[in-house]
Design an enzyme around this catalytic site. Structure first.
Site, short mmCIF file in Angstrom:
data_model
loop_
_atom_site.label_atom_id
_atom_site.label_comp_id
_atom_site.label_asym_id
_atom_site.label_seq_id
_atom_site.Cartn_x
_atom_site.Cartn_y
_atom_site.Cartn_z
N CYS A 80 0.84 -1.20 0.00
CA CYS A 80 0.00 0.00 0.00
C CYS A 80 0.87 1.25 0.00
O CYS A 80 1.73 1.41 0.86
CB CYS A 80 -0.91 -0.01 1.22
SG CYS A 80 -1.78 1.54 1.47
N HIS A 109 -7.05 1.89 1.95
CA HIS A 109 -6.46 2.70 3.03
C HIS A 109 -7.25 4.02 3.14
O HIS A 109 -7.38 4.75 2.16
CB HIS A 109 -4.99 2.98 2.74
CG HIS A 109 -4.26 3.46 3.95
ND1 HIS A 109 -3.22 2.77 4.52
CD2 HIS A 109 -4.44 4.55 4.74
CE1 HIS A 109 -2.80 3.42 5.59
NE2 HIS A 109 -3.52 4.52 5.74
N HIS A 114 -8.48 7.49 3.16
CA HIS A 114 -7.86 8.75 2.78
C HIS A 114 -8.84 9.61 2.00
O HIS A 114 -9.84 9.12 1.48
CB HIS A 114 -6.61 8.51 1.92
CG HIS A 114 -6.90 7.94 0.57
ND1 HIS A 114 -7.25 6.62 0.37
CD2 HIS A 114 -6.90 8.51 -0.67
CE1 HIS A 114 -7.44 6.41 -0.92
NE2 HIS A 114 -7.24 7.55 -1.58
ZN LIG Z 1 -2.31 1.19 3.68
#
Ligand SMILES: [Zn+2]
Ligand SMILES: [Zn+2]
Length: 363
Positions: free
Chosen positions: A62, A176, A178
């Site tokens: 990631c 993830h 964001h």
């Molecule tokens: Zn991540």
């Protein structure tokens, strides 16, 4: 006794809406066709994520996880809390050609100037905004305030658009948590319209349009999802998407930077409440596009602008997208198959403890 119970339960279940009308969207100045008489039953089936395998806390592949390298070769710090960096693939940025070749005829162009950034909510790869603690959402709100101030005061930056795209159905492959910031030389169209409409309304009535929207929603009550002393969430009367939700401070602020600590805390609490209800509804990570609507930073007078957060969820049911087709793409107006009142009732019925912790559904 059984009969009484049945009557009681029928009385608390919202009546099936058969809304078939056009509704005026006062912030966009356009009609929304609501044809809820065509809808089929609301989702009562399996919870989508029941057998979901949890993500790892950290993913070596990631580009947003702490300590990992990004596309441009930059290494993320071992950050804690919120982490902000300049987007490695900016849509606007300092490396865009300064003098693009002028087009022929009536056409115009100009440099794609601006700043694009990414804001990671947390180092935890496995969480979503809905699963963060209220204090972490408060910290994120503080970051949003900092970014708006930092970028908005720069010369040539006329607007700061902060938004989160969440879920594969809106094109996000990296889970993830964001969001993104586009600070641009132009004002995005929807904000431009909202600003213009809010200004005219203030001039004509002496009142803030969004305040009148909140007051109307409160008087009716059917579309409110939750509220506390200083913040409110509702499915607007003129919703274009099935589970469209507006989250806003109750006092008017042209942007979120002028909220005091108590307002930030209340806004974070309402935001978190809505996010958890979304996820709990189908037992899945609920996808959405979430823009922050704040006034332009071009130095204009935006005293009639009331900052708010919008949710535009693309799903009508698990696995069933709201397709933008003839009316929306072809004609520019939305056709909604659902009644805002009914969708608000569905959201209100949800438990406010995230399903991954305890509560699946309360209704
Ligand atoms: Zn991540
Ligand atoms: Zn808006």
């Amino acid at each position: 006794m059984v009969q009484e119970l049945e009557t009681f339960f029928q009385s608390i279940i919202p009546a099936r809406a058969t809304v078939w009308e056009e509704r005026w969207h006062p912030l966009r100045e356009e009609w929304v066709i609501v044809a809820a008489h065509r809808q089929d039953r609301p989702w009562n089936g399996e919870l989508v994520d029941r057998n979901h395998t949890p993500l790892a806390l950290y993913d070596a592949d990631c580009y947003l996880c702490p300590g990992n390298s990004r596309v441009g070769g930059e290494i993320n710090p071992k950050y804690h809390g919120v982490f902000v960096f300049d987007n490695d693939h900016p849509c606007v940025g300092p490396n865009a050609p300064a003098n693009p070749i002028p087009p022929a005829g009536i056409y115009r162009n100009r440099p794609a100037q601006g700043v694009a950034r990414v804001i990671c909510y947390t180092p935890r790869h496995d969480l979503t905004l809905a699963e963060l603690a209220t204090v972490e959402i408060e910290n994120l709100l503080a970051t949003w305030q900092d970014q708006y101030l930092d970028l908005g005061r720069r010369p040539g930056i006329n607007h700061v658009l902060i938004f989160e795209n969440k879920g594969e159905v809106v094109g996000v492959s990296n889970p993830h948590p964001h969001c993104q910031v586009y600070a641009t030389n132009f004002v995005f169209k929807t904000i431009e319209t909202e600003a213009k409409v809010s200004d005219s309304y203030l001039n004509e009535t002496g009142r803030v349009l969004f305040q009148d929207i909140i007051a109307t929603e409160q008087r009716d009550g059917a579309r409110i999802i939750c509220e506390n002393e200083r913040a409110i969430a509702f499915v607007p009367y003129f919703a274009r998407y099935a589970y469209e939700v507006f989250v806003a401070p109750k006092q008017t602020h042209a942007n979120l930077t002028t909220l005091n600590d108590a307002e930030v805390a209340d806004l974070a609490a309402v935001l978190r409440d809505v996010l958890i209800r979304f996820d709990n509804m189908w037992g899945m990570r609920f996808p959405y596009v979430m823009p922050l609507h704040q006034a332009p930073t071009d130095g204009g007078d935006y005293s009639g602008f009331h900052a708010h957060i919008e949710f535009h969820p693309p799903l009508r049911k698990p696995g069933l997208l709201k397709y933008l087709a003839g009316p929306e793409i072809g004609g520019g107006n939305f056709l909604s198959d659902t009644a805002a009142e009914e969708k608000a009732a569905e959201l209100r019925a949800q438990c406010t403890v995230h399903y991954t912790r305890k509560c699946r559904k309360s209704a």
